[in-house]
Design a protein around this motif. Structure first.
Motif, PDB file in Angstrom:
ATOM      1  N   GLU A  62       9.743 -20.305 -14.658  1.00  0.00           N
ATOM      2  CA  GLU A  62      10.180 -20.191 -13.263  1.00  0.00           C
ATOM      3  C   GLU A  62      10.746 -18.806 -12.980  1.00  0.00           C
ATOM      4  O   GLU A  62      10.448 -18.208 -11.943  1.00  0.00           O
ATOM      5  N   ARG A  63      11.549 -18.299 -13.886  1.00  0.00           N
ATOM      6  CA  ARG A  63      12.168 -16.985 -13.683  1.00  0.00           C
ATOM      7  C   ARG A  63      11.111 -15.885 -13.618  1.00  0.00           C
ATOM      8  O   ARG A  63      11.196 -14.976 -12.793  1.00  0.00           O
ATOM      9  N   PHE A  66       9.515 -16.149 -10.246  1.00  0.00           N
ATOM     10  CA  PHE A  66      10.462 -15.688  -9.237  1.00  0.00           C
ATOM     11  C   PHE A  66      10.511 -14.161  -9.208  1.00  0.00           C
ATOM     12  O   PHE A  66      10.593 -13.543  -8.145  1.00  0.00           O
ATOM     13  N   TRP A  96       5.919 -23.208  -8.551  1.00  0.00           N
ATOM     14  CA  TRP A  96       5.865 -21.778  -8.857  1.00  0.00           C
ATOM     15  C   TRP A  96       4.443 -21.283  -9.122  1.00  0.00           C
ATOM     16  O   TRP A  96       4.236 -20.179  -9.610  1.00  0.00           O
TER      17      TRP A  96
END
Length: 112
Positions: A62-63, A66, A96
């Motif tokens: 996810e990071r 992002f 995502w």
């Protein structure tokens, strides 16, 4: 173009070439090691023994997304026997842009 399996107990039954992580922390290290490479398949088990789960791996994915640098993964296969965990993982990863699909009870991954 590796296949990566994050599962505390199970392995592939067909002897395919695979990189294996047995904990969430190992999964993070393994994925970080292959950052920038295309990963054909990422197989995830939700529960990894005791209180360990695959969520640290998902947080890394996810990071990266992002930050605008998602991992290049063909398909994420969630093969956990935990139905709510499967649903949560597929939903989180799909949000995502990762192609994630549930596959609980798939015979390709079993206890050996």
């Amino acid at each position: 173009m590796p296949t990566i399996l994050v599962d505390d107990l199970r392995s592939f039954t067909d002897e395919r070439a695979v990189l294996v992580a047995r904990s969430g922390a190992e999964g993070v290290v393994l994925l970080d090691r292959h950052r920038g490479e295309h990963i054909d398949e990422l197989w995830l088990d939700h529960d990894l023994g005791g209180t360990d789960t695959v969520w640290p791996v998902v947080a890394l994915l996810e990071r990266a997304a992002f930050d605008g640098e998602p991992f290049s993964i063909g398909t994420v296969v969630v093969h956990s026997a935990n139905p709510p965990g499967v649903a949560a993982l597929v939903q989180a990863l799909g949000r995502w842009g990762y192609r994630a699909r549930p596959a609980p009870g798939v015979p390709a991954v079993a206890y050996r």
